[in-house]
Design a protein around this motif. Structure first.
Motif, short mmCIF file in Angstrom:
data_model
loop_
_atom_site.label_atom_id
_atom_site.label_comp_id
_atom_site.label_asym_id
_atom_site.label_seq_id
_atom_site.Cartn_x
_atom_site.Cartn_y
_atom_site.Cartn_z
N THR A 195 0.83 -1.21 0.00
CA THR A 195 0.00 0.00 0.00
C THR A 195 0.86 1.25 0.00
OG1 THR A 195 -1.79 -1.14 1.18
CG2 THR A 195 -1.79 1.27 1.26
N ALA A 196 1.89 1.27 0.85
CA ALA A 196 2.75 2.45 0.97
C ALA A 196 3.41 2.79 -0.36
CB ALA A 196 3.80 2.22 2.05
N ILE A 197 4.02 1.79 -0.99
CA ILE A 197 4.73 2.02 -2.25
C ILE A 197 3.76 2.49 -3.34
CG2 ILE A 197 5.97 0.90 -4.15
CD1 ILE A 197 7.20 -1.00 -2.06
N ASN A 198 2.68 1.76 -3.51
CA ASN A 198 1.79 2.02 -4.64
C ASN A 198 0.89 3.23 -4.44
OD1 ASN A 198 2.27 -0.27 -6.67
ND2 ASN A 198 2.12 -1.36 -4.72
N LEU A 199 0.51 3.51 -3.19
CA LEU A 199 -0.25 4.73 -2.93
C LEU A 199 0.65 5.95 -3.12
CD1 LEU A 199 -2.69 6.35 -1.99
CD2 LEU A 199 -2.05 5.82 0.38
N ALA A 200 1.88 5.87 -2.61
CA ALA A 200 2.82 6.99 -2.78
C ALA A 200 3.06 7.28 -4.26
CB ALA A 200 4.14 6.67 -2.08
N ALA A 201 3.28 6.22 -5.05
CA ALA A 201 3.51 6.40 -6.49
C ALA A 201 2.28 6.95 -7.19
CB ALA A 201 3.92 5.07 -7.10
N SER A 202 1.11 6.49 -6.78
CA SER A 202 -0.14 6.95 -7.42
C SER A 202 -0.44 8.41 -7.08
CB SER A 202 -1.30 6.05 -7.00
OG SER A 202 -1.10 4.72 -7.43
N LEU A 203 -0.18 8.80 -5.83
CA LEU A 203 -0.34 10.21 -5.47
C LEU A 203 0.63 11.08 -6.27
CD1 LEU A 203 -0.67 9.83 -1.58
CD2 LEU A 203 -2.45 10.73 -3.10
N ALA A 204 1.86 10.59 -6.43
CA ALA A 204 2.88 11.36 -7.16
C ALA A 204 2.50 11.51 -8.63
CB ALA A 204 4.24 10.69 -7.02
N THR A 205 1.97 10.45 -9.23
CA THR A 205 1.58 10.54 -10.64
C THR A 205 0.33 11.39 -10.83
OG1 THR A 205 0.40 8.43 -10.48
CG2 THR A 205 2.67 8.36 -11.30
N ASN A 206 -0.36 11.68 -9.75
CA ASN A 206 -1.48 12.63 -9.77
C ASN A 206 -1.00 14.07 -9.56
OD1 ASN A 206 -4.54 11.84 -9.91
ND2 ASN A 206 -3.50 10.07 -9.03
N GLN B 78 -18.33 5.04 7.27
CA GLN B 78 -17.65 5.91 6.31
C GLN B 78 -16.13 5.88 6.46
OE1 GLN B 78 -19.21 7.58 3.75
NE2 GLN B 78 -20.94 6.37 4.49
N MET B 79 -15.64 5.27 7.55
CA MET B 79 -14.19 5.19 7.72
C MET B 79 -13.56 4.11 6.85
SD MET B 79 -13.23 5.97 11.69
CE MET B 79 -14.32 4.78 12.45
N VAL B 80 -14.38 3.29 6.20
CA VAL B 80 -13.87 2.26 5.30
C VAL B 80 -13.77 2.85 3.89
CG1 VAL B 80 -14.24 -0.05 4.34
CG2 VAL B 80 -14.94 0.46 6.70
N PHE B 81 -12.59 2.73 3.28
CA PHE B 81 -12.44 3.25 1.91
C PHE B 81 -13.38 2.52 0.96
CE2 PHE B 81 -8.14 4.42 3.53
CZ PHE B 81 -8.17 5.77 3.20
N ASN B 82 -13.90 3.25 -0.01
CA ASN B 82 -14.70 2.62 -1.06
C ASN B 82 -13.83 1.72 -1.93
OD1 ASN B 82 -17.14 3.92 -0.33
ND2 ASN B 82 -16.49 5.78 -1.40
N THR B 83 -12.58 2.14 -2.11
CA THR B 83 -11.64 1.35 -2.90
C THR B 83 -11.20 0.12 -2.13
OG1 THR B 83 -10.80 3.41 -3.89
CG2 THR B 83 -9.43 1.43 -4.13
N HIS C 66 -4.89 1.20 -6.85
CA HIS C 66 -4.15 2.18 -6.05
C HIS C 66 -4.31 3.59 -6.60
CE1 HIS C 66 -2.14 -1.38 -4.26
NE2 HIS C 66 -2.10 -0.59 -3.20
N VAL C 67 -4.43 3.72 -7.92
CA VAL C 67 -4.73 5.03 -8.50
C VAL C 67 -6.09 5.51 -8.00
CG1 VAL C 67 -5.25 6.25 -10.66
CG2 VAL C 67 -3.29 4.70 -10.55
N GLN C 68 -7.06 4.60 -7.97
CA GLN C 68 -8.40 4.94 -7.46
C GLN C 68 -8.33 5.34 -5.99
OE1 GLN C 68 -11.26 1.87 -8.34
NE2 GLN C 68 -12.77 2.69 -6.91
N LEU C 69 -7.52 4.62 -5.20
CA LEU C 69 -7.36 4.95 -3.78
C LEU C 69 -6.75 6.34 -3.62
CD1 LEU C 69 -7.36 4.17 -0.75
CD2 LEU C 69 -5.10 3.13 -1.14
N ALA C 70 -5.73 6.63 -4.44
CA ALA C 70 -5.09 7.95 -4.37
C ALA C 70 -6.11 9.05 -4.66
CB ALA C 70 -3.93 8.02 -5.36
N LYS C 71 -6.95 8.84 -5.67
CA LYS C 71 -7.95 9.85 -6.01
C LYS C 71 -8.97 10.01 -4.89
CE LYS C 71 -7.50 9.43 -11.04
NZ LYS C 71 -8.10 8.93 -12.28
N GLU C 72 -9.31 8.91 -4.24
CA GLU C 72 -10.25 8.97 -3.11
C GLU C 72 -9.67 9.79 -1.97
OE1 GLU C 72 -12.84 5.89 -0.27
OE2 GLU C 72 -11.80 5.12 -2.05
N ILE C 73 -8.37 9.60 -1.70
CA ILE C 73 -7.71 10.34 -0.62
C ILE C 73 -7.56 11.82 -0.99
CG2 ILE C 73 -5.48 10.62 0.57
CD1 ILE C 73 -5.30 7.54 0.60
#
Length: 256
Positions: A19-30, A206-211, A242-249
């Protein structure tokens, strides 16, 4: 000023580092400026981004024990906008060395403070324990993402982590919030996986991510190539989730 998010669960094998690696990368590519801090002695987040831990001259260990500035320890990665403060196995010894430090629970928070406004998001990959380094991470964080594996035993450990978070909120970091519970290694074909998702939703709403993060072979293969899934196979379900998770965050934090 950026938001600091710890990724924590004292149970191993639930997908924290993935999660850490792929969320970080997805946030960065956003387009977000991201710093990933590898606070796990296993250094999997470091090697998973193609950086050899033994070749690093300064890591989170030096930042915690020797007060080395985080700006000097951060290195570029294979992902544009993503910097890393790596780890090595000697981080194991930091637990003991921190005990004698003044304000030992806030060492990481104090280290992050000078660089916080340089990033939109600072992610901390925690080790699978509730030791002093993880306490430092939760004290430094604005919020915490709790990965939950889609298996029965994964639910049992949540109460212990939530109790730790309550203690840290009461004694060290009153502002600490839960960013969200993230269901990982999800297989929609399994009845148990769907039951666990429904149980999480009924308890935490609501504390559970949709992704949800699916079981995906590309997520498993990517670290051996030193790449996040978004660079290894951008069309894989592991990458797109993970891209979807990044957008959700990003939407949740209104950082657009």
């Amino acid at each position: 000023m950026g938001k600091t998010i710890a990724i924590a669960n004292q149970k191993g094998g639930v997908g924290k580092t993935t999660t850490a690696i792929n969320l970080a990368a997805s946030l960065a590519t956003n387009g977000k400026r991201v710093l990933l801090i590898d606070a796990d002695p296993q250094a999997n987040a470091t090697s998973g981004l193609g950086i050899e831990p033994k070749q690093m001259t300064s890591t989170i260990y030096e930042c915690l024990v020797d007060d080395y500035p985080m700006a000097g320890a951060a290195v570029d990665t294979c992902v544009t906008n993503l910097k890393l403060i790596g780890s090595r196995i000697d981080l194991v010894g930091a637990e003991v060395e921190l005990i004698s430090k003044a304000d030992r629970e806030r060492v990481l928070r104090n280290g992050i403070s000078p660089v916080k406004d340089q990033f939109d998001f600072i992610l901390i990959d925690c080790s699978p324990s509730l030791g002093l380094i993880t306490v430092n991470a939760l004290t430094a964080a604005d919020s915490v993402i709790i990965p939950v594996q889609a298996e029965y035993f994964a639910l049992e450990g949540i109460s212990k982590l939530l109790n730790t978070i309550r203690i840290i909120k009461s004694k060290l970091n009153p502002a600490l919030a839960i960013e969200g519970f993230l269901l990982t290694m999800y297989d929609a074909r399994l009845r148990l996986a769907n039951q666990i998702y429904e149980e999480l939703k009924s308890h935490f709403g609501q504390m559970v991510f949709n992704t949800v993060i699916p079981r995906n072979i590309k997520l498993s293969e990517a670290p051996s190539h030193g790449l996040p899934a978004i660079l290894y196979d951008p069309n894989s379900r592991g990458a797109t989730s993970h891209v979807q998770l990044a957008k959700e965050i990003i939407t949740k934090n209104k950082t657009d």
